[in-house]
Design an enzyme around this catalytic site. Sequence first.
Site, mmCIF file in Angstrom:
data_model
loop_
_atom_site.group_PDB
_atom_site.id
_atom_site.type_symbol
_atom_site.label_atom_id
_atom_site.label_comp_id
_atom_site.label_asym_id
_atom_site.label_seq_id
_atom_site.Cartn_x
_atom_site.Cartn_y
_atom_site.Cartn_z
ATOM 1 C CE1 TYR A 9 -4.327 0.470 -0.358
ATOM 2 C CE2 TYR A 9 -4.289 -1.642 0.779
ATOM 3 C CZ TYR A 9 -4.957 -0.699 -0.001
ATOM 4 O OH TYR A 9 -6.232 -0.936 -0.428
ATOM 5 C CD GLU A 16 -4.948 4.563 0.689
ATOM 6 O OE1 GLU A 16 -4.898 5.139 1.790
ATOM 7 O OE2 GLU A 16 -5.937 3.908 0.312
ATOM 8 C CG ASP A 70 -8.341 10.896 -23.848
ATOM 9 O OD1 ASP A 70 -7.291 10.230 -23.959
ATOM 10 O OD2 ASP A 70 -9.433 10.393 -23.499
ATOM 11 C CB THR A 115 -4.218 4.483 -22.259
ATOM 12 O OG1 THR A 115 -3.818 4.554 -23.628
ATOM 13 C CG2 THR A 115 -5.715 4.706 -22.157
ATOM 14 C CE LYS A 122 -6.635 2.787 -25.439
ATOM 15 N NZ LYS A 122 -7.759 3.738 -25.549
ATOM 16 N NE ARG A 171 -5.281 -3.831 -20.483
ATOM 17 C CZ ARG A 171 -5.821 -3.345 -21.598
ATOM 18 N NH1 ARG A 171 -6.771 -2.449 -21.560
ATOM 19 N NH2 ARG A 171 -5.409 -3.768 -22.779
HETATM 20 C C1 PLP Z 1 -8.790 3.945 -24.718
HETATM 21 C C2 PLP Z 1 -9.239 5.311 -24.436
HETATM 22 C C3 PLP Z 1 -9.508 5.741 -23.126
HETATM 23 C C4 PLP Z 1 -9.703 4.832 -21.936
HETATM 24 O O1 PLP Z 1 -8.804 3.950 -21.602
HETATM 25 P P1 PLP Z 1 -9.102 2.770 -20.557
HETATM 26 O O2 PLP Z 1 -7.738 2.472 -20.073
HETATM 27 O O3 PLP Z 1 -9.751 1.694 -21.339
HETATM 28 O O4 PLP Z 1 -9.973 3.294 -19.476
HETATM 29 C C5 PLP Z 1 -9.773 7.084 -22.916
HETATM 30 N N1 PLP Z 1 -9.806 7.942 -23.939
HETATM 31 C C6 PLP Z 1 -9.594 7.562 -25.212
HETATM 32 C C7 PLP Z 1 -9.641 8.595 -26.284
HETATM 33 C C8 PLP Z 1 -9.315 6.232 -25.498
HETATM 34 O O5 PLP Z 1 -9.153 5.857 -26.760
#
Ligand code: PLP
Length: 432
Positions: free
Chosen positions: A64, A66, A215, A241, A244, A250
């Site tokens: 932990y 936090e 984002d 994220t 990707k 992840r």
């Molecule tokens: C994949 C994605 C997310 C979310 O990612 P998670 O890890 O699945 O919660 C947020 N914004 C965009 C634009 C995405 O393509």
Amino acid sequence: MSTTDLTSAPTELDRTIAETDPDVARLIAAERDRQEHTLELIASENHTSPAVMAAMGTCLTNKYAEGYPGKRYYGGCTFHDEIEELARERAKRLFKCQFANVQPHSGAQANMAVFLALLQQGDTFASLVLADGGHLSHGMKLNFSGKYFNAVHYPLIYDLDDPRFEQIDYDAVRDVCMEHKPAMILCGYSAYPRVIDFARFRAIADECGALLMADIAHIAGLVAAGVHPSPFPHAHIVTTTTHKTLRGPRGGLILTNDEDIAKKIDRAVFPGVQGGPLMHVIAAKAVAFHEALQTSFTDYAKQVVANAQALAGALVGKGYRLVSGGTDNHLMLVDLRGKDADLTGADAERWLEQAGIITNKNGVPKDPRKPMYTSGLRLGTPALTTRGLKENELQLVAELIDRVLDAKGDETVCAQVRQDVVDLCERFPMPH
Ligand SMILES: *Cc1c(COP(=O)(O)O)cnc(C)c1O
């Protein structure tokens, strides 16, 4: 190798898990075989390095931690402080910015923290709707973002005669934002194949008095490598994220150059929306950032884009229509109706999977079909590029896709293509 004999040798980890739990060990081994012997074209997926994966399978998960480095609510965090500090420093270096929060468990959690930090419940924000390529955390009704905030959406260009057909309509973004005066404008998408003009968005944000949030979940790896323009210095706040195109574990990440925003973000992540950070994942993020800082990662990101262009070009050559006509990044949206008016994304996804080609059905702008069927197929090259496939192989992949769709999923054809897929996979193994 035959398609009926796809088991690879068990690893040390398999044996360790199998000693305690043969059921889970068997399923993990089966999933590794699936990944090893199929072509992964889902644009949001990738194959991490063994080092990234190994970091996640460590004793760090026991702890932990936090709080933040130097300000923890638990003892014994000396090494966790150093790990998180390393991850933060590397993230800042990678994206050339001043503040990083590496604790979000996922991209959606990162976005939730931004909303909590910078908006009040009921505030208006502007975004691209899910059906046009946005993400569910950008205002979908069932998501927190649509439930507790007021989403207004800006359009794409839907006029066929416009050379920028199906690209973001920046003039309309301005109109929507001047009309609704959102507290925040959100750009960055899940199924948008074109370059995002962050400077243009910032100009609109300044004009209507909004914050700009980018984002970059999908394009983070391309941004890190300089293959897509950076949202900095234009965006006030950047979320992404790490799993990707960035090819890490992840997870989520929040970046900014604004100290005041950074403080609000830290409080919103913890204790706002999360408890203890996943320190094993944060260590894996640090490893992934280190990998992404190498020149080999720049080469990788360039090849991702070159491969996407090769695949897109080959598909167009075979008579497929791509949304917006092509791609500038790692993904493309195939409008299947251009090839066959009756073909749905759901059929295409299912038939291709029978042939070992993994994709996802996806709506196209103004799609008349329901999300469970769709008229489109989303294809991306991050995972195949990690395996070492180059332009020539992507042309072959286009041929394999076309053979399956042209035969409307005929079983014999799918089985033949399945064998070609396995041969290709054997030539280009997953990272070990
Ligand atoms: C994949 C994605 C997310 C979310 O990612 P998670 O890890 O699945 O919660 C947020 N914004 C965009 C634009 C995405 O393509």
